[in-house]
Design a protein around this motif. Structure first.
Motif, PDB file in Angstrom:
ATOM      1  N   GLN A 152     -12.388   9.468  12.699  1.00  0.00           N
ATOM      2  CA  GLN A 152     -11.319   8.488  12.517  1.00  0.00           C
ATOM      3  C   GLN A 152     -10.250   8.654  13.600  1.00  0.00           C
ATOM      4  O   GLN A 152      -9.781   7.695  14.187  1.00  0.00           O
ATOM      5  CB  GLN A 152     -10.666   8.661  11.142  1.00  0.00           C
ATOM      6  CG  GLN A 152     -11.506   8.194   9.962  1.00  0.00           C
ATOM      7  CD  GLN A 152     -10.765   8.401   8.655  1.00  0.00           C
ATOM      8  OE1 GLN A 152     -10.210   9.468   8.416  1.00  0.00           O
ATOM      9  NE2 GLN A 152     -10.739   7.384   7.820  1.00  0.00           N
ATOM     10  N   ARG A 178      -3.212  -1.696  12.613  1.00  0.00           N
ATOM     11  CA  ARG A 178      -2.804  -0.657  11.661  1.00  0.00           C
ATOM     12  C   ARG A 178      -3.973   0.308  11.512  1.00  0.00           C
ATOM     13  O   ARG A 178      -5.121  -0.109  11.363  1.00  0.00           O
ATOM     14  CB  ARG A 178      -2.441  -1.270  10.319  1.00  0.00           C
ATOM     15  CG  ARG A 178      -2.239  -0.266   9.213  1.00  0.00           C
ATOM     16  CD  ARG A 178      -1.714  -0.902   7.957  1.00  0.00           C
ATOM     17  NE  ARG A 178      -0.325  -1.308   8.128  1.00  0.00           N
ATOM     18  CZ  ARG A 178       0.432  -1.802   7.154  1.00  0.00           C
ATOM     19  NH1 ARG A 178      -0.082  -1.986   5.949  1.00  0.00           N
ATOM     20  NH2 ARG A 178       1.686  -2.134   7.392  1.00  0.00           N
ATOM     21  N   TYR A 179      -3.677   1.609  11.564  1.00  0.00           N
ATOM     22  CA  TYR A 179      -4.729   2.623  11.497  1.00  0.00           C
ATOM     23  C   TYR A 179      -4.531   3.489  10.268  1.00  0.00           C
ATOM     24  O   TYR A 179      -3.402   3.833   9.907  1.00  0.00           O
ATOM     25  CB  TYR A 179      -4.699   3.494  12.762  1.00  0.00           C
ATOM     26  CG  TYR A 179      -4.764   2.685  14.029  1.00  0.00           C
ATOM     27  CD1 TYR A 179      -5.961   2.090  14.426  1.00  0.00           C
ATOM     28  CD2 TYR A 179      -3.627   2.492  14.812  1.00  0.00           C
ATOM     29  CE1 TYR A 179      -6.021   1.336  15.592  1.00  0.00           C
ATOM     30  CE2 TYR A 179      -3.687   1.736  15.973  1.00  0.00           C
ATOM     31  CZ  TYR A 179      -4.880   1.156  16.350  1.00  0.00           C
ATOM     32  OH  TYR A 179      -4.936   0.392  17.489  1.00  0.00           O
ATOM     33  N   GLN A 180      -5.642   3.839   9.641  1.00  0.00           N
ATOM     34  CA  GLN A 180      -5.583   4.660   8.428  1.00  0.00           C
ATOM     35  C   GLN A 180      -6.457   5.893   8.592  1.00  0.00           C
ATOM     36  O   GLN A 180      -7.567   5.810   9.123  1.00  0.00           O
ATOM     37  CB  GLN A 180      -6.035   3.848   7.213  1.00  0.00           C
ATOM     38  CG  GLN A 180      -5.084   2.700   6.876  1.00  0.00           C
ATOM     39  CD  GLN A 180      -5.580   1.841   5.741  1.00  0.00           C
ATOM     40  OE1 GLN A 180      -6.778   1.632   5.577  1.00  0.00           O
ATOM     41  NE2 GLN A 180      -4.656   1.328   4.937  1.00  0.00           N
ATOM     42  N   SER A 196      -7.778   9.359   6.377  1.00  0.00           N
ATOM     43  CA  SER A 196      -7.828  10.148   5.138  1.00  0.00           C
ATOM     44  C   SER A 196      -7.470  11.594   5.468  1.00  0.00           C
ATOM     45  O   SER A 196      -8.037  12.180   6.398  1.00  0.00           O
ATOM     46  CB  SER A 196      -9.232  10.082   4.531  1.00  0.00           C
ATOM     47  OG  SER A 196      -9.564   8.749   4.199  1.00  0.00           O
ATOM     48  N   GLU A 252      -3.685   9.369   2.201  1.00  0.00           N
ATOM     49  CA  GLU A 252      -3.992   8.527   3.347  1.00  0.00           C
ATOM     50  C   GLU A 252      -2.749   8.352   4.208  1.00  0.00           C
ATOM     51  O   GLU A 252      -1.660   8.037   3.713  1.00  0.00           O
ATOM     52  CB  GLU A 252      -4.481   7.166   2.858  1.00  0.00           C
ATOM     53  CG  GLU A 252      -5.084   6.275   3.919  1.00  0.00           C
ATOM     54  CD  GLU A 252      -5.716   5.047   3.286  1.00  0.00           C
ATOM     55  OE1 GLU A 252      -6.957   4.959   3.259  1.00  0.00           O
ATOM     56  OE2 GLU A 252      -4.954   4.180   2.799  1.00  0.00           O
ATOM     57  N   THR A 273      -1.074   6.093   7.090  1.00  0.00           N
ATOM     58  CA  THR A 273      -1.161   4.786   7.733  1.00  0.00           C
ATOM     59  C   THR A 273      -0.240   4.794   8.934  1.00  0.00           C
ATOM     60  O   THR A 273       0.947   5.118   8.810  1.00  0.00           O
ATOM     61  CB  THR A 273      -0.745   3.666   6.765  1.00  0.00           C
ATOM     62  OG1 THR A 273      -1.608   3.693   5.630  1.00  0.00           O
ATOM     63  CG2 THR A 273      -0.860   2.304   7.436  1.00  0.00           C
ATOM     64  N   ARG A 293       0.468   8.119   1.883  1.00  0.00           N
ATOM     65  CA  ARG A 293       0.187   7.714   0.499  1.00  0.00           C
ATOM     66  C   ARG A 293      -0.527   8.861  -0.193  1.00  0.00           C
ATOM     67  O   ARG A 293      -1.630   9.246   0.208  1.00  0.00           O
ATOM     68  CB  ARG A 293      -0.679   6.457   0.491  1.00  0.00           C
ATOM     69  CG  ARG A 293      -0.980   5.922  -0.908  1.00  0.00           C
ATOM     70  CD  ARG A 293      -1.934   4.752  -0.820  1.00  0.00           C
ATOM     71  NE  ARG A 293      -2.332   4.277  -2.137  1.00  0.00           N
ATOM     72  CZ  ARG A 293      -3.412   3.551  -2.376  1.00  0.00           C
ATOM     73  NH1 ARG A 293      -4.195   3.197  -1.365  1.00  0.00           N
ATOM     74  NH2 ARG A 293      -3.713   3.161  -3.594  1.00  0.00           N
TER      75      ARG A 293
END
Length: 207
Positions: free
Chosen positions: A69, A84-86, A88, A102, A104, A123
Motif C-alpha cells: 500500500q 485520497r490514500y488509505q 491499514s 486506517e 487516510t 480512524r
C-alpha cells in the motif's frame, strides 16, 4: 500588513484552533511522512504530546499492515497525483494493547504546482486482546522439590521424597536459581510463588 494578509492570518488561527479541538486524530506531514503538526487526539494515540511527534515518521508510529500500500502511495505522490490514500495500520496504544485502524492521507497545497503536504487522519477500528502470558513451566521433579522446600524440608528430606540423591536435588536447585536469578533458597521459593509455579494459600505447599 494589508487587509488580505490580516484576513489570512485570522483564518489560519481559526483553523489551528479547530485542528487542536477536533476529537479525530489528525496530523499534517510532509510528502515523506514526517510529522509537521499533530493535534492532541493524534498525540494521545501515541502516548505523548503534539510537540514530541514533530519530525517523527508517521509510518513508524502507525505500522502499515501491507507494505505494498505504502509503495503505491509513494509512487502516486511522486507523480503528483492528488487522490485520497488509505493505509491499514496497527500501533501500540499507551496502555500496551495493540490497536488497529486506517490512516487516510489527503495531499494538500496552496497551488497545483507546489509539493503537497499530507493531511493525515486516523480512524481507530478496534483493539486486539492481549494474550494471556504463558505460565512458567518447570519439570515435575523441580516443582516437587520447590513444594518440599516451601514446606520447610531440608535437602536430605527432599532427596528422600523425590528419590534423588542430595547432589541431584542441589543440581535442580542450582538450575532454577540461575534461571530465575535467585540468590538463596528463600528467594527461590518466593519466585516460585510469584511465577505461579506454587499455588498461594495452599498448605502443604503444592503446584
Amino acid at each position: 500588513m494589508d487587509e488580505s494578509s490580516r484576513e489570512a492570518v485570522v483564518w489560519r488561527n481559526r483553523a489551528l484552533t479547530l485542528f487542536d479541538r477536533v476529537s479525530v486524530p489528525v496530523a499534517v506531514c510532509d510528502v515523506h511522512g514526517a510529522v509537521l503538526l499533530a493535534n492532541p487526539a493524534m498525540a494521545a494515540e501515541c502516548g505523548t504530546t503534539p510537540g514530541r511527534l514533530r519530525g517523527r515518521d508517521v509510518l513508524e508510529l502507525f505500522r502499515p499492515q501491507e507494505t505494498t500500500q505504502v509503495k503505491r502511495i509513494a509512487q502516486a505522490l511522486r507523480l503528483r497525483h492528488r487522490s485520497r490514500y488509505q493505509v491499514s495500520v496497527r500501533w501500540e496504544a499507551p496502555g500496551g494493547s495493540e490497536r488497529f485502524g486506517e490512516l487516510t492521507a489527503d495531499p494538500v497545497s496552496d497551488t497545483v504546482e507546489a509539493t503537497p503536504a499530507l493531511l493525515v487522519m486516523l480512524r481507530v477500528l478496534g483493539e486486539r486482546e492481549q494474550l494471556a502470558e504463558e505460565p512458567v513451566r518447570v519439570a515435575p521433579v523441580e516443582a516437587r522439590i520447590l513444594a518440599l522446600l516451601a514446606g520447610g524440608a531440608t535437602t536430605a528430606r527432599a532427596a528422600k521424597e523425590t528419590g534423588l540423591s542430595t547432589d541431584g536435588v542441589t543440581y535442580h536447585l542450582r538450575r532454577l536459581s540461575t534461571r530465575w536469578g535467585a540468590s538463596n533458597r528463600t528467594e527461590l521459593v518466593a519466585r516460585a510463588y510469584a511465577l505461579g509455579v506454587l499455588t498461594p494459600g495452599v498448605w502443604p505447599p503444592g503446584t
